[in-house]
Design an enzyme around this catalytic site. Structure first.
Site, PDB file in Angstrom:
ATOM      1  N   LYS A  83      26.750 -27.471  18.888  1.00  0.00           N
ATOM      2  CA  LYS A  83      27.303 -27.527  20.125  1.00  0.00           C
ATOM      3  C   LYS A  83      28.252 -28.643  20.021  1.00  0.00           C
ATOM      4  CE  LYS A  83      25.064 -26.141  24.523  1.00  0.00           C
ATOM      5  NZ  LYS A  83      24.356 -26.687  25.317  1.00  0.00           N
TER       6      LYS A  83
HETATM    7  O1  G3P Z   1      23.378 -24.941  29.482  1.00  0.00           O
HETATM    8  C1  G3P Z   1      24.121 -26.002  30.139  1.00  0.00           C
HETATM    9  C2  G3P Z   1      23.582 -26.217  31.054  1.00  0.00           C
HETATM   10  O2  G3P Z   1      22.579 -26.674  30.474  1.00  0.00           O
HETATM   11  C3  G3P Z   1      23.642 -27.315  32.381  1.00  0.00           C
HETATM   12  O3  G3P Z   1      23.194 -26.881  33.805  1.00  0.00           O
HETATM   13  O4  G3P Z   1      22.417 -27.203  35.932  1.00  0.00           O
HETATM   14  O5  G3P Z   1      22.208 -28.904  34.220  1.00  0.00           O
HETATM   15  O6  G3P Z   1      24.231 -27.854  35.162  1.00  0.00           O
HETATM   16  P1  G3P Z   1      22.738 -27.746  34.108  1.00  0.00           P
END
Ligand code: G3P
Length: 219
Positions: A83
């Site tokens: 990534k």
């Molecule tokens: O896949 C990306 C994710 O882990 C981020 O999610 O909920 O932290 O915006 P969030």
């Protein structure tokens, strides 16, 4: 649509995999921190559970650092995807890594133009963050619609991973829009199974089955 789990929790991953419902896993440094385990050990374990891609993220900021990290991650399993963040340096790393056959997932994508650039650079996966866009009063799913159309228009091979998914409606809309993949936190994945009428129906059938048995026993 493929379903990935956005977690490094091996129990949750095993459970979803045992139902044939986990096509891949995505992680990031925050997700790894939550599990309190050694990065390499947990990724190797996940990689051995899942046949599909397992995204692993470092914290390098230059292309050289990202490439070095990605080469190391690639040694941890055959299905590892590196990534990299959506920056000029990240896309430089994508270009180098794609020539080496190391698959990449360009993360922290918040606009269709960023996604277009990632696809052109040779990304295998592109991760638009829908929940974080919703958080700032922009429509995350509109980005998925735009990016799906753009990739289709030109036949780019990159697959969209809908990320930062916060609730089941994000999942349903991703599937309606034809996104290739949605990566789900375990709690959102678990919510997909539930409907109160399913629970009510099961309870009713159990009760009627018992009643029928009791009335047969009396005959
Ligand atoms: O896949 C990306 C994710 O882990 C981020 O999610 O909920 O932290 O915006 P969030």
């Amino acid at each position: 649509m493929k379903i990935f789990l956005d977690t490094a929790n091996v129990e949750k991953i095993r459970k979803a995999a045992s139902m044939g419902l986990c096509d891949g896993v995505t992680t990031n440094p925050s997700i790894i921190m939550k599990e309190g385990r050694d990065h390499k050990a947990v990724i190797k374990e996940i990689s051995s559970i899942i046949d599909g891609p397992v995204s692993v993220e470092g914290v390098g900021t230059t292309a050289e650092e990202m490439v070095k990290d990605a080469r190391e991650f690639a040694k941890w399993g055959k299905n590892i995807v590196a990534k990299v963040p959506m920056t000029p340096e990240g896309l430089r790393a994508v270009k180098i890594l794609s020539k080496e056959g190391i698959r990449t997932n360009v993360t922290l994508v918040f606009s269709a133009n960023q996604g277009l650039l990632a696809a052109k650079a040779g990304a295998s996966y592109i991760s638009p963050f829908v929940g974080r866009l919703d958080d700032i009063s922009q429509d995350g799913m509109e980005l998925i619609a735009d990016l799906t159309q753009i990739l289709d228009n030109y036949g780019y091979e990159a697959e969209i991973i809908v990320a930062s998914v916060r609730h089941p409606v994000h999942v349903m809309l991703s599937a309606k829009l034809g996104a290739h993949i949605a990566t789900l936190p375990p709690d959102v994945f678990e919510k997909l199974f539930s409907h109160p009428l399913t629970d009510k129906g099961i309870k009713q059938f159990e009760e009627d089955y018992k009643k029928a048995q009791q009335s047969q026993a009396k005959k």
